[in-house]
Design a protein around this motif. Sequence first.
Motif, PDB file in Angstrom:
ATOM      1  N   THR A   2       6.531  -7.868   7.099  1.00 56.21           N
ATOM      2  CA  THR A   2       7.033  -6.632   7.691  1.00 56.21           C
ATOM      3  C   THR A   2       5.929  -5.945   8.487  1.00 56.21           C
ATOM      4  O   THR A   2       4.743  -6.271   8.351  1.00 56.21           O
ATOM      5  N   ASP A   3       6.327  -4.972   9.304  1.00 56.52           N
ATOM      6  CA  ASP A   3       5.339  -4.212  10.080  1.00 56.52           C
ATOM      7  C   ASP A   3       4.370  -3.486   9.152  1.00 56.52           C
ATOM      8  O   ASP A   3       3.177  -3.412   9.426  1.00 56.52           O
ATOM      9  N   TYR A   4       4.885  -2.949   8.031  1.00 57.50           N
ATOM     10  CA  TYR A   4       4.025  -2.252   7.081  1.00 57.50           C
ATOM     11  C   TYR A   4       3.016  -3.221   6.467  1.00 57.50           C
ATOM     12  O   TYR A   4       1.840  -2.898   6.359  1.00 57.50           O
ATOM     13  N   THR A  42       0.128   5.452   6.083  1.00 56.85           N
ATOM     14  CA  THR A  42       1.442   6.052   5.815  1.00 56.85           C
ATOM     15  C   THR A  42       2.462   4.953   5.498  1.00 56.85           C
ATOM     16  O   THR A  42       2.228   3.776   5.810  1.00 56.85           O
ATOM     17  N   PRO A  43       3.591   5.323   4.932  1.00 57.73           N
ATOM     18  CA  PRO A  43       4.645   4.334   4.681  1.00 57.73           C
ATOM     19  C   PRO A  43       5.146   3.653   5.958  1.00 57.73           C
ATOM     20  O   PRO A  43       5.702   2.563   5.913  1.00 57.73           O
ATOM     21  N   GLU A  44       4.918   4.289   7.104  1.00 57.93           N
ATOM     22  CA  GLU A  44       5.315   3.705   8.387  1.00 57.93           C
ATOM     23  C   GLU A  44       4.240   2.779   8.946  1.00 57.93           C
ATOM     24  O   GLU A  44       4.420   2.188  10.004  1.00 57.93           O
ATOM     25  N   GLY A  45       3.104   2.683   8.247  1.00 60.75           N
ATOM     26  CA  GLY A  45       2.018   1.813   8.693  1.00 60.75           C
ATOM     27  C   GLY A  45       1.040   2.474   9.651  1.00 60.75           C
ATOM     28  O   GLY A  45       0.223   1.807  10.265  1.00 60.75           O
ATOM     29  N   GLU A  46       1.122   3.796   9.777  1.00 65.15           N
ATOM     30  CA  GLU A  46       0.175   4.502  10.640  1.00 65.15           C
ATOM     31  C   GLU A  46      -1.106   4.781   9.858  1.00 65.15           C
ATOM     32  O   GLU A  46      -1.055   5.095   8.669  1.00 65.15           O
ATOM     33  N   THR A  65       0.052  11.298  19.621  1.00 63.18           N
ATOM     34  CA  THR A  65       0.539  11.498  18.255  1.00 63.18           C
ATOM     35  C   THR A  65       0.527  12.981  17.898  1.00 63.18           C
ATOM     36  O   THR A  65      -0.118  13.788  18.560  1.00 63.18           O
ATOM     37  N   ARG A  80      -3.835  10.696  13.602  1.00 63.75           N
ATOM     38  CA  ARG A  80      -2.881   9.624  13.327  1.00 63.75           C
ATOM     39  C   ARG A  80      -3.061   8.518  14.374  1.00 63.75           C
ATOM     40  O   ARG A  80      -3.081   8.787  15.571  1.00 63.75           O
ATOM     41  N   ALA A  83       0.667   2.372  14.142  1.00 60.20           N
ATOM     42  CA  ALA A  83       0.526   1.048  13.531  1.00 60.20           C
ATOM     43  C   ALA A  83       0.241  -0.034  14.560  1.00 60.20           C
ATOM     44  O   ALA A  83      -0.565  -0.934  14.318  1.00 60.20           O
TER      45      ALA A  83
END
Length: 112
Positions: A2-4, A42-46, A65, A80, A83
């Motif tokens: 996954t991206d994460y 972050t959970p979004e991969g940032e 950002t 920030r 990702a």
Amino acid sequence: MTDYEKAKTQFVKLVTSIPNLSISEHQMPYTQIGSVMMSFLTPEGELCLRLPDEDVRWCRNSYRTSRVELNGKQLEGFARIPAIELSNQKDIKILMERSFYHTKKLTKQNHR
């Protein structure tokens, strides 16, 4: 993958490239120096990095950002990094090193 998961792998690679820095995990992967948080994913991969104000402004303008929030609170002094930018390890490592030295300086100030 996954991206994460990809972002987390790149985050681990960045962290391990800096001596004496390691990843802790509670609800998310993060780094700290002493008791001062340096970075987190972050959970979004940032990637969120603690940086001097001029670097925070540069990141916001360059990566377009917004301010960093964690658990509904705005975090001052953090930038920030999207990702997608984590694949550019060379440039992001420079920011990671700046974050390391900036956070280390803050840690010393807190122990006075």
